[in-house]
Design an enzyme around this catalytic site. Structure first.
Site, PDB file in Angstrom:
ATOM      1  N   ARG A 191       0.844  -1.203   0.000  1.00 46.04           N
ATOM      2  CA  ARG A 191       0.000   0.000   0.000  1.00 46.04           C
ATOM      3  C   ARG A 191       0.879   1.254   0.000  1.00 46.04           C
ATOM      4  NH1 ARG A 191      -4.764   0.210   4.190  1.00 46.04           N
ATOM      5  NH2 ARG A 191      -5.348   1.953   2.843  1.00 46.04           N
TER       6      ARG A 191
ATOM      7  N   CYS B 182      -1.232   6.370   8.733  1.00 46.76           N
ATOM      8  CA  CYS B 182      -1.560   5.076   8.133  1.00 46.76           C
ATOM      9  C   CYS B 182      -2.650   5.324   7.105  1.00 46.76           C
ATOM     10  CB  CYS B 182      -1.980   4.074   9.206  1.00 46.76           C
ATOM     11  SG  CYS B 182      -3.400   4.616  10.191  1.00 46.76           S
TER      12      CYS B 182
END
Length: 278
Positions: free
Chosen positions: A177, A232
């Site tokens: 990611r 995040c």
């Protein structure tokens, strides 16, 4: 746990010894996972009240990201309903290796409740130790906690590039990611330019417990004595890195609450791709 110097982690054995002296919160949750309330009803640490991450520990999704910080009044109501008191330590656990629990830990600390700890190893460690399991709903005696926001540092999207320039910004997501190779949730893939990748899995041993302080200090060596911010996907798992830094004896890292899900709401903000080579 002593109120004057609370530990960020507590073992299952220590919690079992102190159950009558602490408030325990069950915050089982994971992205796309089974409903935590049902898991709580099926089995939980005795006396643990369930706290829902989506409705109690975050505001509704929007321009501030998928899990923006909760309104202080709503957070206070939820914590009081779960029995959180000003003068009583709190222990938080989940079944996601501390990732959801770290969000609750961080929010309690941000709200001014310093004597808060995460159960190391979580629900799995409690069950593996053969300790007592309760079932059914828990109705807590209402607490009296007062939410006083601001006791833990945060950074905004506008401030984040400055931390990149003067210190360290850590991206707590998985490498794929971070690299922009996949993005299962947010509309844009990649990472904040200049951010380093330090996924939450690096904080844990094979047993799902946190590494010891010396090992974590090595993991976070690049952040020692430097301004540090963590993000995040939506501000949940980044708290795990903040917790690990505190275990390592490196407190003070700032959380970017909106994280990647807020960053990409403004198309003028730059996006980088590729693996972390630092």
């Amino acid at each position: 746990m002593q109120p004057s110097s609370p530990s960020p982690l507590i073992s299952v054995g220590r919690l079992a010894e102190r159950l009558d002296e602490v408030t325990v919160l069950d915050v089982r949750w994971r992205l796309g996972g089974p409903p935590g309330a049902q898991e709580h009803a099926a089995g939980h640490v005795p006396g643990a009240a369930y706290v829902d991450l989506d409705t109690a520990l975050a505001d509704p999704p929007g321009d501030r990201g998928r899990h923006p910080l909760p309104d202080p009044a709503r957070l206070q109501d939820a914590l009081r309903a779960a029995g959180v008191r000003e003068d009583r330590p709190v222990v938080v656990y989940d079944d996601w290796q501390g990732r959801a629990a770290a969000r609750c830990w961080w929010l309690l600390r941000w709200a001014g409740h310093a004597d808060t700890a995460v159960l190391d190893g979580g629900w799995g460690a409690w069950v593996a130790a053969g300790l007592e399991v309760a079932t059914g709903p828990v109705v807590a005696e209402p607490g009296d906690v007062v939410v006083r926001p601001g006791a833990m540092p945060t950074v905004t999207a506008d401030e984040l590039p400055g931390v990149v320039a003067s210190g360290v910004v850590l991206d707590a997501r998985d490498p794929a990611r971070y690299a922009g190779e996949t993005e299962p949730v947010d509309p844009v893939a990649g990472h904040v330019p200049g951010a380093r990748n330090l996924p939450t899995g690096a904080n844990l041993g094979d047993d799902g417990r946190f590494l010891d302080p010396a090992a974590l200090a090595e993991v976070y060596a690049a952040a020692r004595d430097r301004p540090t911010a963590v993000y995040c996907g939506s501000g949940i798992t980044a708290a795990h890195d903040v917790l690990a830094l505190e275990v390592a004896g490196m407190p003070g890292a700032a959380l970017y609450p909106g994280s990647w899900s807020e960053w990409v709401t403004d198309p003028s903000r730059p996006v980088a791709t590729g693996r972390d080579e630092g």
